[in-house]
Design a protein around this motif. Structure first.
Motif, mmCIF file in Angstrom:
data_model
loop_
_atom_site.group_PDB
_atom_site.id
_atom_site.type_symbol
_atom_site.label_atom_id
_atom_site.label_comp_id
_atom_site.label_asym_id
_atom_site.label_seq_id
_atom_site.Cartn_x
_atom_site.Cartn_y
_atom_site.Cartn_z
ATOM 1 N N LEU A 80 0.858 -1.185 0.000
ATOM 2 C CA LEU A 80 0.000 0.000 0.000
ATOM 3 C C LEU A 80 0.892 1.232 0.000
ATOM 4 O O LEU A 80 1.455 1.612 1.019
ATOM 5 C CB LEU A 80 -0.910 0.003 1.226
ATOM 6 C CG LEU A 80 -1.810 1.212 1.418
ATOM 7 C CD1 LEU A 80 -2.664 1.464 0.189
ATOM 8 C CD2 LEU A 80 -2.678 1.043 2.638
ATOM 9 N N ILE A 81 1.082 1.795 -1.184
ATOM 10 C CA ILE A 81 1.911 2.989 -1.347
ATOM 11 C C ILE A 81 1.059 4.033 -2.048
ATOM 12 O O ILE A 81 0.625 3.825 -3.173
ATOM 13 C CB ILE A 81 3.175 2.687 -2.188
ATOM 14 C CG1 ILE A 81 4.005 1.600 -1.506
ATOM 15 C CG2 ILE A 81 3.995 3.944 -2.411
ATOM 16 C CD1 ILE A 81 5.161 1.090 -2.332
ATOM 17 N N GLY A 82 0.828 5.134 -1.352
ATOM 18 C CA GLY A 82 0.093 6.219 -1.985
ATOM 19 C C GLY A 82 -1.420 6.079 -1.879
ATOM 20 O O GLY A 82 -1.961 5.823 -0.818
ATOM 21 N N ASP A 83 -2.081 6.204 -2.998
ATOM 22 C CA ASP A 83 -3.539 6.289 -3.096
ATOM 23 C C ASP A 83 -4.229 4.983 -2.711
ATOM 24 O O ASP A 83 -4.053 3.953 -3.360
ATOM 25 C CB ASP A 83 -3.886 6.662 -4.540
ATOM 26 C CG ASP A 83 -5.359 6.939 -4.755
ATOM 27 O OD1 ASP A 83 -6.196 6.134 -4.304
ATOM 28 O OD2 ASP A 83 -5.663 7.963 -5.387
ATOM 29 N N ARG A 84 -5.056 5.028 -1.664
ATOM 30 C CA ARG A 84 -5.770 3.835 -1.200
ATOM 31 C C ARG A 84 -6.795 3.363 -2.226
ATOM 32 O O ARG A 84 -7.017 2.163 -2.402
ATOM 33 C CB ARG A 84 -6.461 4.134 0.144
ATOM 34 C CG ARG A 84 -7.346 3.041 0.677
ATOM 35 C CD ARG A 84 -6.529 1.792 0.993
ATOM 36 N NE ARG A 84 -7.358 0.664 1.297
ATOM 37 C CZ ARG A 84 -7.458 0.116 2.491
ATOM 38 N NH1 ARG A 84 -6.789 0.591 3.506
ATOM 39 N NH2 ARG A 84 -8.231 -0.932 2.669
ATOM 40 N N GLY A 85 -7.425 4.273 -2.927
ATOM 41 C CA GLY A 85 -8.396 3.901 -3.956
ATOM 42 C C GLY A 85 -7.748 3.095 -5.075
ATOM 43 O O GLY A 85 -8.300 2.095 -5.542
ATOM 44 N N LYS A 86 -6.560 3.521 -5.488
ATOM 45 C CA LYS A 86 -5.827 2.790 -6.519
ATOM 46 C C LYS A 86 -5.431 1.406 -6.002
ATOM 47 O O LYS A 86 -5.533 0.412 -6.717
ATOM 48 C CB LYS A 86 -4.588 3.577 -6.939
ATOM 49 C CG LYS A 86 -3.804 2.905 -8.035
ATOM 50 C CD LYS A 86 -2.599 3.735 -8.445
ATOM 51 C CE LYS A 86 -1.806 2.976 -9.500
ATOM 52 N NZ LYS A 86 -0.574 3.660 -9.857
ATOM 53 N N TRP A 87 -4.987 1.332 -4.745
ATOM 54 C CA TRP A 87 -4.618 0.052 -4.135
ATOM 55 C C TRP A 87 -5.821 -0.883 -4.097
ATOM 56 O O TRP A 87 -5.706 -2.063 -4.409
ATOM 57 C CB TRP A 87 -4.070 0.285 -2.731
ATOM 58 C CG TRP A 87 -3.562 -0.942 -2.059
ATOM 59 C CD1 TRP A 87 -2.311 -1.481 -2.181
ATOM 60 C CD2 TRP A 87 -4.279 -1.793 -1.156
ATOM 61 N NE1 TRP A 87 -2.206 -2.607 -1.404
ATOM 62 C CE2 TRP A 87 -3.396 -2.827 -0.764
ATOM 63 C CE3 TRP A 87 -5.560 -1.785 -0.636
ATOM 64 C CZ2 TRP A 87 -3.773 -3.830 0.119
ATOM 65 C CZ3 TRP A 87 -5.943 -2.783 0.244
ATOM 66 C CH2 TRP A 87 -5.042 -3.796 0.602
ATOM 67 N N ASP A 88 -6.983 -0.345 -3.728
ATOM 68 C CA ASP A 88 -8.203 -1.159 -3.703
ATOM 69 C C ASP A 88 -8.507 -1.751 -5.080
ATOM 70 O O ASP A 88 -8.885 -2.910 -5.195
ATOM 71 C CB ASP A 88 -9.398 -0.338 -3.220
ATOM 72 C CG ASP A 88 -9.350 -0.022 -1.732
ATOM 73 O OD1 ASP A 88 -8.579 -0.680 -0.994
ATOM 74 O OD2 ASP A 88 -10.080 0.891 -1.300
ATOM 75 N N GLN A 89 -8.320 -0.948 -6.124
ATOM 76 C CA GLN A 89 -8.569 -1.434 -7.487
ATOM 77 C C GLN A 89 -7.567 -2.519 -7.866
ATOM 78 O O GLN A 89 -7.932 -3.523 -8.484
ATOM 79 C CB GLN A 89 -8.512 -0.287 -8.489
ATOM 80 C CG GLN A 89 -9.690 0.670 -8.388
ATOM 81 C CD GLN A 89 -11.019 -0.049 -8.598
ATOM 82 O OE1 GLN A 89 -11.181 -0.843 -9.504
ATOM 83 N NE2 GLN A 89 -11.969 0.241 -7.725
ATOM 84 N N GLU A 90 -6.309 -2.335 -7.482
ATOM 85 C CA GLU A 90 -5.287 -3.352 -7.758
ATOM 86 C C GLU A 90 -5.606 -4.645 -6.998
ATOM 87 O O GLU A 90 -5.417 -5.736 -7.518
ATOM 88 C CB GLU A 90 -3.909 -2.840 -7.387
ATOM 89 C CG GLU A 90 -3.415 -1.748 -8.303
ATOM 90 C CD GLU A 90 -2.085 -1.153 -7.868
ATOM 91 O OE1 GLU A 90 -1.440 -1.675 -6.936
ATOM 92 O OE2 GLU A 90 -1.687 -0.136 -8.462
ATOM 93 N N LEU A 91 -6.101 -4.492 -5.786
ATOM 94 C CA LEU A 91 -6.497 -5.646 -4.983
ATOM 95 C C LEU A 91 -7.612 -6.434 -5.674
ATOM 96 O O LEU A 91 -7.552 -7.656 -5.804
ATOM 97 C CB LEU A 91 -6.954 -5.190 -3.594
ATOM 98 C CG LEU A 91 -7.431 -6.254 -2.623
ATOM 99 C CD1 LEU A 91 -6.305 -7.218 -2.287
ATOM 100 C CD2 LEU A 91 -7.953 -5.599 -1.354
ATOM 101 N N LEU A 92 -8.599 -5.722 -6.172
ATOM 102 C CA LEU A 92 -9.708 -6.382 -6.869
ATOM 103 C C LEU A 92 -9.238 -7.077 -8.137
ATOM 104 O O LEU A 92 -9.746 -8.149 -8.487
ATOM 105 C CB LEU A 92 -10.800 -5.367 -7.208
ATOM 106 C CG LEU A 92 -11.634 -4.884 -6.025
ATOM 107 C CD1 LEU A 92 -12.575 -3.768 -6.468
ATOM 108 C CD2 LEU A 92 -12.415 -6.026 -5.412
ATOM 109 N N SER A 93 -8.262 -6.499 -8.816
ATOM 110 C CA SER A 93 -7.791 -7.132 -10.060
ATOM 111 C C SER A 93 -6.998 -8.410 -9.789
ATOM 112 O O SER A 93 -6.945 -9.284 -10.638
ATOM 113 C CB SER A 93 -6.964 -6.149 -10.882
ATOM 114 O OG SER A 93 -5.710 -5.917 -10.288
ATOM 115 N N LEU A 94 -6.380 -8.514 -8.595
ATOM 116 C CA LEU A 94 -5.690 -9.751 -8.248
ATOM 117 C C LEU A 94 -6.692 -10.871 -8.079
ATOM 118 O O LEU A 94 -6.461 -11.994 -8.369
ATOM 119 C CB LEU A 94 -4.896 -9.598 -6.948
ATOM 120 C CG LEU A 94 -3.547 -8.931 -7.057
ATOM 121 C CD1 LEU A 94 -2.929 -8.764 -5.665
ATOM 122 C CD2 LEU A 94 -2.598 -9.747 -7.911
#
Length: 69
Positions: free
Chosen positions: A55-69
């Motif tokens: 989790l580096i930077g934008d939490r919203g972007k991290w959430d999207q990356e999490l969903l794509s995994l």
């Protein structure tokens, strides 16, 4: 059989219990945001795939990356 992904980032005490328990589901992966977390070693002991998603930077972007995994 249902497939489950575990999210963890710490010592892995609870994750170990989940990995070792008899279950009616398949644990397909562990997703962790801390590269030095003990839980990664534990997942490796149980031969569970590990995905590192720091989790580096934008939490919203991290959430999207999490969903794509």
């Amino acid at each position: 059989m249902k497939k489950v992904v575990i999210l963890a980032s710490g010592s892995g005490t609870l994750a170990r219990a989940i990995f070792a328990a008899e279950k009616c589901y398949e644990i397909t992966a562990l997703i962790c945001d801390q590269p030095q977390a003990k839980v990664i070693e534990i997942a490796n002991e149980f031969e569970i795939k590990v995905e590192l998603l720091e989790l580096i930077g934008d939490r919203g972007k991290w959430d999207q990356e999490l969903l794509s995994l």
